[in-house]
Structure formats: C-alpha cells, structure tokens
Design a protein around this motif. Structure first.
Motif, mmCIF file in Angstrom:
data_model
loop_
_atom_site.group_PDB
_atom_site.id
_atom_site.type_symbol
_atom_site.label_atom_id
_atom_site.label_comp_id
_atom_site.label_asym_id
_atom_site.label_seq_id
_atom_site.Cartn_x
_atom_site.Cartn_y
_atom_site.Cartn_z
ATOM 1 N N UNK A 185 0.848 -1.195 0.000
ATOM 2 C CA UNK A 185 0.000 0.000 0.000
ATOM 3 C C UNK A 185 0.883 1.244 0.000
ATOM 4 N N UNK A 186 0.531 2.209 -0.836
ATOM 5 C CA UNK A 186 1.291 3.437 -0.918
ATOM 6 C C UNK A 186 2.469 3.385 -1.861
ATOM 7 N N UNK A 187 2.750 2.219 -2.458
ATOM 8 C CA UNK A 187 3.863 2.161 -3.402
ATOM 9 C C UNK A 187 3.550 3.017 -4.622
ATOM 10 N N UNK A 188 4.502 3.842 -4.977
ATOM 11 C CA UNK A 188 4.348 4.700 -6.138
ATOM 12 C C UNK A 188 5.690 4.807 -6.839
ATOM 13 N N UNK A 189 5.662 4.706 -8.164
ATOM 14 C CA UNK A 189 6.893 4.826 -8.936
ATOM 15 C C UNK A 189 6.907 6.203 -9.584
ATOM 16 N N UNK A 190 7.758 7.112 -9.103
ATOM 17 C CA UNK A 190 7.628 8.527 -9.479
ATOM 18 C C UNK A 190 8.081 8.860 -10.888
ATOM 19 N N UNK A 191 8.699 7.935 -11.612
ATOM 20 C CA UNK A 191 9.122 8.260 -12.967
ATOM 21 C C UNK A 191 7.937 8.314 -13.926
ATOM 22 N N UNK A 192 6.780 7.807 -13.496
ATOM 23 C CA UNK A 192 5.568 7.899 -14.298
ATOM 24 C C UNK A 192 4.706 9.034 -13.781
ATOM 25 N N UNK A 193 3.954 9.654 -14.684
ATOM 26 C CA UNK A 193 3.147 10.802 -14.300
ATOM 27 C C UNK A 193 1.912 10.448 -13.513
ATOM 28 N N UNK A 194 1.527 9.160 -13.475
ATOM 29 C CA UNK A 194 0.345 8.764 -12.727
ATOM 30 C C UNK A 194 0.600 7.411 -12.070
ATOM 31 N N UNK A 195 -0.323 7.003 -11.214
ATOM 32 C CA UNK A 195 -0.176 5.745 -10.502
ATOM 33 C C UNK A 195 -0.374 4.575 -11.456
ATOM 34 N N UNK A 196 0.554 3.644 -11.440
ATOM 35 C CA UNK A 196 0.428 2.432 -12.243
ATOM 36 C C UNK A 196 -0.341 1.401 -11.433
ATOM 37 N N UNK A 197 -1.329 0.758 -12.098
ATOM 38 C CA UNK A 197 -2.190 -0.204 -11.407
ATOM 39 C C UNK A 197 -1.768 -1.650 -11.656
#
Length: 803
Positions: A185-197
């Motif tokens: 939960x809360x994992x986000x990859x910042x190189x993308x402009x939006x959250x990857x599902x």
C-alpha cells in the motif's frame, strides 16, 4: 530562569498595552514565517527527504545521448549489453509505460500499466506484500507467460480486496493474466506521471537494436562511486556496438547518467529554491520593519532603561529583557503563520510533479514544525538584537539629565535609515524577479507551438491484439472510426497519430539516411510519429514543402515519409530534402522511405523546448495499436465527447477511450507552473513593496515627529512651507537612492540564479531594472511626501509650546 520568566511576563504586559504595534508586528511576521515554512516543507519533501526505496542514494537513471536528443530512451539490445559489460552497477532494470483495457465487468475500463524487466522490484527493494515477485521465466517473447503484479489500490478497488486475489485471472487487452503478487500500500513509482495499477514482465528482444522505448534505472555496485560507474558505461556501450549484428556506419551511443532523485526533482528544484529565496527576502524585510518599530519604542524608553541601570541592572539583563519581547513577538508570529501554512501549501503543490507528491506529499511534518519554531525564535533574535544592543549601550548619565520628552530626540537615526534602505533593496530584487517572470509567462503564452489547439478534441485508444491481431484489422478499425467521427455534426476533420503533441508520450529510434548526412560519423536518432492523412490538417500543422499523406500512401503504395524542418536542418544541412530516402533501423529488413514532404516544427514535449528532428510515417503503411484520435470542430470540443464514446461503443463495446479532453487542456498544463510561480512571486513582491513603503513612511513620520520643534522654529523665522517640504523630501530622497542603489547591485547578482526559470528574456534586462527602480523610488518618495506635507503645515505656536 526566574529572571527570564519575569522578563517574559513584563514583555507580555507591554505588548498587551500596545495592541496596534503588536498586531502590526505579529501579522507581518506571520506572513513571512508562514511562507518560509511552506517552502521549507516543499523543499524537505522534494529535495532533502530520501526516496522511499532501499538505499535510494545508489539509484541512477541512465539515458542514451543522441544527436539532437539529449535524453533518449534505450533499446533492449543496449540494456542487455550494459548488463553484460558494465561493472559499475549491481542491477540494471528497464521499464516503460502503457495503457491497457480491463474487460470482464459491466463496462471496459482503462488500466494504467507498465512493462518492467523481472529484476525491477528487486532493484527497488520493494517486494510484494502478497504472492511473489517476477522471475526470469515470466519474461517470454510476446508476453506468453501472461503474469501480472497489481497495486494495492487495484486489488482493493477492482478485485474487491479478496483474500484469494493471488492466483486469479484478469482480462487485459483481451488476454487472461494471472495475478502473482500484490504490491505494498502506498507504493508509487515517481518516474511515471500517474499511478500504475498493473505491472507486466517485459521480454527484451535482443534484435530490437533500433527501437528506443525503454527507460533504465540502475543500482550502483557496492564500493563503486557514481563517477566510476558513469565512466564505465561508454566502454560498455562500445562493447555493445561492436557485438551488434550487421555492418553499420554509425558509432556507439553516448551515455548520460543522473542520480534518480536529482532527475525526478530537476524541473522543480530551481523553482523551489527561487521561491524560498524570495520568501527569505520577505522575512528579512519583515524583520527590518519590526526592528524599526522596536527601535522607536526602545529610543522612547531609553530613560526608563537608564533608571534601571542606575538602580543596578546589568547591560546583559537589559538586553535579555529587550530580547524577551522580540522573541515573544516572533513566537506569536510563528503560531499565526502556521494557520496560513495549509492554504499556502495548496499553492506550492501546483509547482510540483504529481508523481512525486503522491510518493512524498508536502505536509506539515515534524521537521517543518521544528523549522517554524527555530525560524520564529531566530527571527525574534534577529530583529530584536540590534535595537537592544544599541539602546542599552548608550551612556546612562546624559540620559538621566534629559527630560523624558527629549530622550531619543535624534531624528535622523543611522540604524533606522540603514534598516529602511535594506528593505528597499530587498523589495527591488523581488520586484525585478517578478517582472522577469511575468515577461517569461507572456513569452511562453506567445510561443507558437507549430499547431492550432483551438476547437480540437483528443483521446487515446489502445486496441488489444486478441481482437485486432493483424495490420489489416487495425487499418479497418481506425478507418471506420475516422469515417464515423468525420460524419458527426460540427466536425471539420479527424485524424490519428501515435504521439500527439504535449501529451507526455514520445517515440524515437535509429535511422539511416541514404547518401549520408552532414555528420556521417554520428549515429542518427529522431522522433518518429505514425499519422493518418488528415492529421496535419486537423492540427493545422503547415506543410512547407512537398505534399501531405494521401490515398496513394496505402500499404501497397511506395514507402514514404514526411520530415520536419528541424530534421532537414540537423541531418541535411538545409539541402533539398524531397526525394531523399530514410530507413528506420527498427528491424534489419526495413525499406528505405522517400521524403515526400516537409512540415513545420512542432514543440512536442514542452512549449519552452525547441523542436527536435521528427519524421512521420503514414498509418496505412505502419499501423499501430495505440493511437491518439484528434478532431477539429466548430463547436465546443467537450460537447462532442459523448458522441465520440457512442460511436466507439457502436463499433466495439469493450473498447474504452482514454483522456478524451479538449486539446487546450494540454496547453493549460504547460502554463500552470510558470503561472503559479509568477503569482507567488508577485504576492511576495507586493508584500515586500508594502512593507518597504510602510518602513519609509514610519522613518519619515518619526523623523518629522522628533523635529517638530525645529521645524516650527524654522517656520517662525520666516522659512516658507515649501522649504520645509523640500528639507524632509531630501532626507527621504537620500534613503531612496541608497536603498535603490543597493537593490540594483543585489538584483544583478540574484537574477543570474533565476536565469534557468526565464524564457525569452535576459536575466539582466536593463529596461526591467530601470523601470522597477523608478516604480520603487516613486513609492518611497510618495511614502516620504505624506509626512513631509504634514511637516510643512506645522503651526509654529503649537510646536514652540511643545517644551
């Protein structure tokens, strides 16, 4: 400690008895301290706080450095070669962003997806909380393994948070994929402009040596410095080049590296530092303003201090008492400033990339609270120390001999004058910066992007290969869709392109120019677009030479290509392009394509970045699954969105369309950051201007008040009121000249630091400096004129009875 408590109680009583002074000082400090706290919170979250991954300082982004493209994506061949030949990185992982269609429910949905090499999450140090990570066997040609990792949000929202979600199948683009793991939960990859599902394993085709689509992240090997690892990559790149199949005349790609956090914050860093510098100036102006107020109070209370000294109070105790009052003011300002922080944070968030905000939100954290506390105490000491030392250091005996009204009668106090000059200087710096940013905003708004966004609606489609397995299926679908859209009321034209301008997506690749180019030793890379025949007409992209794509450019027609003006300048040296032939090196059997036209340059990535070399291939000859649809309409574009969805549903009820929005919204996103920066700077500059004007007025009003008897005597002896007016105005003029002169010198240095944020304007533009200096001088002289006018109207009889 008892003495400190006594001093604080005395200071509190004093402030309560002078509510006007207290409110003015606290509000001034609250604005300055609150603004500084907001900017510190943003800088801490973006620049100082480590990324939430294992050993984030070891993470490095890697690009190819190409002719005309400084930060190009990487080919699978290069990544495989770097893994084999580079010794500076313990892990190298590739990733790319995609959109997929999720079916199986009541309506098709867009799914934000990414394809990654199996070692991707191992490199980040982020294992799934349920299930397993990818393994090498998951990465198969044509994604034959069909496995997937899903985000916590996707598991919660689309899979109902089921305990048995691992092992279930989901339908993506018509294929069944088995969920093998759920990410934290809360994992986000910042190189993308939006959250990857959804995350899918990516197979790296060793033959895809000309297709630049991968982004690469590396982890430094133990004991290897960033510099050593970077120096090793060109050697690895040469080894990859030598191992490639085929006799090609080009050279190995150069390599560019940046620490990952530095790359992620590159666009925000200069904005944040510039704004923090601005609010720092505002704080200094506020401190100078409050210091002036305290100095007036201290001068008026010198005789009280002298009596305390005569009764045995040490200078240290008197300084402590004065500082207790100033620190208390600072703390009150800090408390009120915290109430303004939440409002200010919303403004600052508009300056920062959304992906970083999701991962490291800008909030009122413990470090921010400690900073605010330290700033409040520090500001109190800063604006309280100089008046305290000055007034407590004066000789006691002369003060005791003077009457209470004569104490502090020195009107033209040098410390007060210096504080006002500093305020004027800092205000001038902020005003110059604001004017330059306003001019930058106007220049960006005036940039010609190479296309016309007015009346254009754009959306994005990703066709699944299950329903549309062959090129002819793709041609048939898009031909029917464009026919339906062109028939809608109010639609003038419609076309498709794989990467629409200002959309955040891009495609580049190697190519060979038949007959060589102006730089035969370089390895050529350009941006490539796949477009339909009406694409240029829809976006009003001018055809400079030759012709547009037409019916003759079908799959059976001669291979053709259209290039932009930048391509001609870069690779052909401005020579005649029509008839020259280009081969895309995405595969070894690609045909040479004849250049049939030259179109105007389009600013594809950002309005402030010059156009790069681009080439367009006809959709009929190179059909792709993922395309953007663009419509030119005489109506408000958003009113057609429902009709577009209905036409698409009539063709394929399981096919969603993504980001169906007016094209103007892309332009607005480009302007949002410079607009927010300009507004914030303007607010700080206006506050600084008001504070500086108040400071000048306060000094001159106090001076006039202290010189009332002198001015009355001058008038009684026959001086004309204009002479008295001129006397006071000359004093204000000296202050103004000193402050403006200091400000011009300071601005000349500071604006060089702002240069990276400017566009189309010189950081040391003389007209801006002169204009701002005249405006500030006018405000200062106006603030002087009011007390000067009052001085010229002093009644001699009243002033002479003052003693």
């Amino acid at each position: 400690m008892d003495s400190l408590r006594q001093d604080l109680r005395y200071a509190l009583r004093t402030l309560k008895h002078t509510p006007g002074f207290t409110i003015a000082a606290v509000v001034t400090l609250a604005l300055a301290i609150g603004a500084n706290t907001v900017l510190f919170s943003a800088i801490h979250a973006m620049l100082l706080k480590p990324l939430p991954f294992r050993s984030p300082a070891e993470l490095v982004r890697i690009w190819c450095d190409q002719e005309g493209i400084a930060f190009a994506s990487v080919t699978p061949t290069e990544l495989l070669g770097w893994r084999e030949h580079s010794k500076g990185f313990s892990e190298l992982a590739g990733f790319s962003r995609h959109d997929l269609s999720l079916t199986g429910g009541d309506t098709p949905e867009r799914v934000r997806a990414a394809r990654v090499t199996p070692n991707f999450f191992k490199l980040l140090g982020t294992p799934p909380t349920q299930g397993r990570d990818f393994v090498d066997e998951d990465a198969q040609p044509d994604n034959a393994s069909r496995t997937a990792l899903v985000s916590h949000g996707f598991w919660r929202d689309s899979m109902g948070g089921a305990a048995d979600a691992v092992g279930r199948d989901i339908m993506l683009d018509g294929h069944s994929h088995t969920v093998v793991g759920i990410l934290p939960e809360g994992f986000n990859f910042p190189d993308f402009g939006d959250d990857v599902e959804v995350w899918l394993p990516d197979w790296m085709n060793p033959e895809a040596h000309g297709n630049h689509y991968m982004r690469v992240l590396g982890r430094l090997a133990p004991g290897i410095s960033m510099e050593a690892a970077t120096a090793d990559l060109p050697r690895a790149a040469r080894a990859v080049h030598e191992a490639r199949v085929g006799d090609k005349p080009d050279k190995a790609h150069a390599v560019t590296t940046l620490r990952w956090q530095e790359h992620l914050t590159a666009s925000s860093r200069p904005v944040l530092w510039a704004l923090w510098g601005a609010v720092g100036f505002v704080l200094l102006i506020a401190c100078a303003n409050v210091a002036n107020l305290l100095l007036v109070r201290a001068l008026a209370r010198q005789r009280d201090g002298a009596i305390r000294a005569a009764l045995g109070a040490s200078r240290r105790r008197r300084v402590q008492q004065a500082l207790a009052e100033s620190v208390l003011l600072g703390l009150l300002g800090g408390v009120i400033g915290l109430l303004l922080v939440m409002w200010g944070m919303e403004l600052v968030r508009t300056l920062l990339p959304e992906s970083m905000l999701r991962m490291t939100p800008v909030e009122l954290s413990v470090p921010a609270l400690l900073f605010s506390l330290g700033l409040s105490v520090g500001a109190g000491l800063l604006f309280g120390l100089a008046p305290a030392l000055h007034t407590t250091g004066m000789d006691v005996l002369p003060l005791l001999k003077q009457s209470s009204t004569a104490v502090g009668a020195r009107a033209n106090h040098p410390l007060r004058n210096m504080l006002v000059a500093v305020q004027l200087a800092l205000a001038l710096v902020l005003l110059v910066g604001t004017v330059l940013m306003v001019q930058t905003l106007r220049n960006v708004q005036g940039v010609s992007p190479g296309f016309d966004a007015e009346g254009v609606l754009a959306g994005r489609l990703s066709l699944p290969d299950v329903k549309y397995p062959q090129p002819e299926n793709l041609r048939g679908f898009y031909a029917e869709l464009l026919g339906r859209l062109r028939a809608l009321p109010g639609v003038e034209s419609a076309g498709v392109v794989n990467d629409a301008p200002l959309g955040g997506s891009n495609t580049n690749g190697d190519f060979t120019l038949e007959g060589g180019s102006v730089n035969p030793t370089a390895r050529h890379v350009a941006e490539f677009r796949v477009a339909s025949s009406d694409y240029f007409r829809t976006l009003r992209i001018a055809v400079r030479q030759g012709r547009d794509f037409g019916p003759q450019d079908s799959e059976k027609g001669a291979p053709v290509i259209i290039v932009n003006e930048s391509f001609v300048r870069t690779f052909l040296g401005g020579n005649e392009p029509l008839g020259r032939r280009v081969r895309l090196d995405w595969s070894d059997n690609a045909p040479f394509r004849e250049i049939i036209g030259v179109v105007a340059d389009v600013r594809h990535s950002r309005l402030t970045e010059p156009a790069t070399p681009e080439a367009y291939i006809p959709f009929e000859q190179y059909p792709l699954r993922v395309m953007s649809v663009v419509l030119k309409t005489r109506r408000e574009p958003s009113t057609l969105a429902g009709s577009v969805r209905l036409e698409l549903k009539a063709m394929d009820a399981d096919q969603p369309i993504f980001d169906l929005l007016p094209f103007d919204s892309r332009m607005e996103r480009q302007l949002s950051r410079p607009l927010a920066t300009t507004r914030l700077l303007a607010a700080f500059a206006l506050l600084a201007l008001v504070l500086a004007g108040v400071g000048v007025y306060g000094v001159m009003a106090y001076s006039v008040g202290q010189r009332t008897r002198e001015l009355g005597i001058r008038l009684a002896l026959g001086a004309h009121p204009r002479q008295v007016l001129g006397l006071v105005m000359r004093q204000g003029l000296r202050l103004t000249v000193m402050g403006v002169g200091m400000g011009l010198l300071t601005a000349g240095v500071c604006m060089r630091l702002l240069a990276s944020l400017l566009y189309g304007v010189n950081a040391n533009e003389p007209t801006v400096f002169v204009g701002v200096a005249l405006v500030l001088a006018g405000v200062s002289l106006l603030a002087t004129w009011v007390p000067a006018l009052r001085a010229s109207r002093v009644s001699p009889s009243v002033s002479l009875r003052a003693e």
